[in-house]
Design an enzyme around this catalytic site. Sequence first.
Site, PDB file in Angstrom:
ATOM      1  N   SER A   1      -9.730   2.182   2.736  1.00 26.75           N
ATOM      2  CA  SER A   1      -8.890   3.278   2.777  1.00 26.75           C
ATOM      3  C   SER A   1      -7.749   1.832   1.241  1.00 26.75           C
ATOM      4  CB  SER A   1      -8.023   3.433   3.170  1.00 26.75           C
ATOM      5  OG  SER A   1      -6.878   3.211   4.377  1.00 26.75           O
TER       6      SER A   1
ATOM      7  N   LYS B   1       0.356  -0.801  -0.283  1.00 26.69           N
ATOM      8  CA  LYS B   1       0.000   0.445  -0.066  1.00 26.69           C
ATOM      9  C   LYS B   1       1.072   1.125   0.227  1.00 26.69           C
ATOM     10  CE  LYS B   1      -3.578   2.046   2.731  1.00 26.69           C
ATOM     11  NZ  LYS B   1      -4.832   1.922   4.149  1.00 26.69           N
TER      12      LYS B   1
ATOM     13  N   SER C   1     -10.120   0.287   7.298  1.00 28.77           N
ATOM     14  CA  SER C   1      -9.917   0.391   6.151  1.00 28.77           C
ATOM     15  C   SER C   1      -9.019  -0.959   5.661  1.00 28.77           C
ATOM     16  CB  SER C   1      -8.735   1.223   5.990  1.00 28.77           C
ATOM     17  OG  SER C   1      -9.004   2.819   6.597  1.00 28.77           O
TER      18      SER C   1
END
Length: 472
Positions: free
Chosen positions: A158, A83, A182
């Site tokens: 997210s 990420k 997330s």
Amino acid sequence: MADIDLCYMSATDAIAHFKARKLSPVELLQALITRCEDINPKVNAITYDFFDRALDQARKAEQRYMKTDGRLRALEGVPVAIKDFHPVKGEITTFGSKIFENFRPDYTAPTVERLLRAGAVMHMRTTSPEFAYSGATHSPLWGVTPNPWNLEYTSGGSSGGAGAAVAGGMTTLADGTDGGGSIRIPSSACGIFGYKAPFGRNPLDRDHPFESILHYGPMVRSVADAALMQNVMSGPHDEDLCSHLPKVRLPATYDGIAGKKIAFSMNLGYTEVDPEVQANTLRAVETLRELGCQVDEVDVGWNWAVLDCWMTWWEGLFAAVAGHFLPRWRGEMDPYVVGLLERGLGHDAVRLYGCYTFRGWMWQKLQPILKNYDALICPTLAVPAVKADHDDSDPDYRINGTRLQAYVGWVMTHGFNLLSQLPVMSVPTGFASYGVPTGMQIVGRPYQDAGVFQIASAFEGETNPWSTRPTI
């Protein structure tokens, strides 16, 4: 084996094929690169790729598998997507923000460092909303990341780029962070498995010391792969004082779950839930009963103050980390991010400590249930997903005709960040009529990771959620 089958091969199977010399890490990575080049223009899950370097690393891994000295690392040659919110030393890490468009950190987040040291090959970075603030992945810097099952809907957030990459067959493994859902939000929306480990199990990064609601964890297509990643990521780390718990090693396979007692709540006592989510969750309940579990509906007894408590905590954390950027960068930030920061800067210590009291109240409601049951199940999201360009400030967002807060009023994850010592996994439960997956949370007793994995593994074996793939 067709290239597309390689793209959806589990890490567990890939390693077995590597060891048997039936598959090369190079062949697997080449198939994934082709897949990335084919569908990333549609799903926008990649911020940066490292394909040439990754191929060099895959060739070195191939040579290690050809040797017979037994010196293979746990994830040798397995592709992983990291990420673009997680610091990687020397590599641009943008946190989804124009502020950090060219930022290169001088250290690597501990869990990422462990994945790479275990032999995983980082071939790409995945998209995140600005500062990982939203349950829908879109940002001024990177644009919108839609859902590979239906491009009109969000991949979640997210860690939405991670969810889209795993579901889209662009990577074998991916990592995420979870401060309010997330990991679990995109896992549900994309039909994959996402695990929020209990606080302290996986070390945090330098930017969020002692932060009990934030968790690094795996995002994968199988429970066995979640265990494989979790076994590498977890354990004490010198940089994180809160991580000094005994390391727990999770097995890849488990006994059946007949005789388990499972509590079930559709709405945690307060939220609206979409009819299609309800239908898929009820089918999941019946599946667990068919596996021999006693499943009883319970009243968790929470209310909308859970959302207020989490918002207070989140805004305060957010403002402490990024509030100082407002004077210079306000005009180039996501407007909703600006609002979160401004509200957070207005919170005081008294209100923050009031959150501790409320978290205690939440546990007093849930503790008797988990004392009498092996786990609690509930939907991950109250809807399958929101639209890809979802407006977090929409004043008229509704579920079942009831107006709800558009920001996180449609997720059912953040309460378990406030009770961060509980292990939680999101597992796929089916699909909505418009093709977007739905998910269910399995919430375990404090620090009882293996109990969650055991239930998830049995459920996965019965439902075979990856019998279909996105047709993108």
